[in-house]
Design a protein around this motif. Structure first.
Motif: not given
Length: 315
Positions: A90, A275-276, A278-282
């Motif tokens: 991030d 933190d990321y 489940f937002s697609g940034e696996w």
């Protein structure tokens, strides 16, 4: 050929002959699992050690980090860049470089913790096994009490007490050493119990009795004569507990009680990427987690092989 060259050649031939006759070396070269695990462990350790030269970016150099590069996927995905082999986090930091730098702290804490725990455990085991009686009973009851608590809870307790005592700025500067102390004090019992059992056998042998008869100091008998004969199992325990120490450090850092964010380990990288997830940034959490799994698995396989190789019953 000069006499010096002849002596060197003779030494090399003798060294090779001794190595070829060594049972441990013979078992190693005939075990693909041991060879692969050793190579993987060495590659990760060398990559971490030489991270400033191997890593394509310095993830902790604010002058080289660009927020415009944040959350870039790996190059095989749409929007990825070959400048960042495993994508970015991030803050625009290269995940591959962060893994190399983070591995340094995880491996350092693991090694120092194992050395610290082994030093305490070996000394306690030597004293308990040789002295026997009341001393042995007291030391082993302390070990039994500690065994009733999970290592992670003991590490959390020690870490929490030191966090409460030390100012925040001072704690961040010695966070690595606090982790070493916490993990080391959690793992010494296995060494102590193993060494104690071996010492109780060794103290009845003739060489120990002869040392006592000629009046050698107890310290000399323990550390010069008995200790070299009980270190085989200690080496096996240390190899296996190295993986446990790395996992414990990663767990503490994942929980937010490990090293500060300015010098993150693999556990911190996994926590940040979580933190990321489940937002697609696996990739921010998966790749550090995969590096941790590979490292721990390789060390565990090496420890299992070493345990079998040093066990005369399995030969």
């Amino acid at each position: 050929m000069s006499e010096v060259e002849s002596a060197i050649d003779a030494d090399l031939i003798g060294w090779r002959a001794r190595l070829a006759d060594n049972d441990l070396f013979h078992a190693f070269i005939h075990s693909p699992t041991a060879i692969v695990s050793t190579v993987v462990t060495l590659l990760i350790c060398l990559g971490a050690l030489f991270a400033p030269w191997v890593a394509p970016h310095d993830p902790f150099d604010l002058a080289s980090v660009d927020l415009m590069d944040s959350l870039l996927p790996p190059p095989w995905m749409d929007g990825g860049s070959f400048s960042f082999l495993l994508g970015t986090d991030d803050q625009g930091r290269d995940v591959f470089s962060a893994i190399l730098y983070g591995s340094r702290i995880s491996i350092l804490v693991g090694f120092l913790s194992v050395i610290f725990a082994a030093a305490i455990g070996v000394v306690v085991g030597l004293v308990a096994g040789y002295a026997g009686g009341l001393v042995d009973a007291i030391l082993m009851r302390i070990a039994d009490v500690q065994l009733s608590f999970p290592a992670i809870l003991i590490a959390l307790l020690i870490d929490g007490v030191l966090r409460g005592i030390l100012p925040r700025g001072d704690y961040d500067q010695i966070a690595v050493y606090v982790l070493v102390l916490s993990i080391g004090l959690s793992f010494w019992v296995q060494y102590a119990r193993t060494v104690r059992s071996s010492v109780m056998i060794e103290r009845t042998k003739e060489y120990v009795q002869a040392s006592q008869v000629i009046g050698l100091p107890t310290r000399t008998i323990l550390f010069r004569h008995i200790m070299p004969n009980v270190l085989g199992p200690v080496l096996v325990i240390a190899t296996i507990q190295l993986a446990l120490a790395i996992i414990t450090e990663a767990t503490l850092s994942f929980l937010g009680v490990g090293v500060p964010p300015t010098s993150p380990s693999l556990g911190t990288l996994i926590r940040v990427g979580n933190d990321y997830l489940f937002s697609g940034e696996w990739w921010i959490t998966i790749f550090p987690g995969l590096a941790l799994v590979i490292l721990v698995l390789a060390i565990n396989l090496l420890g299992d092989w070493l345990r079998d190789a040093l066990n005369p019953r399995l030969r």
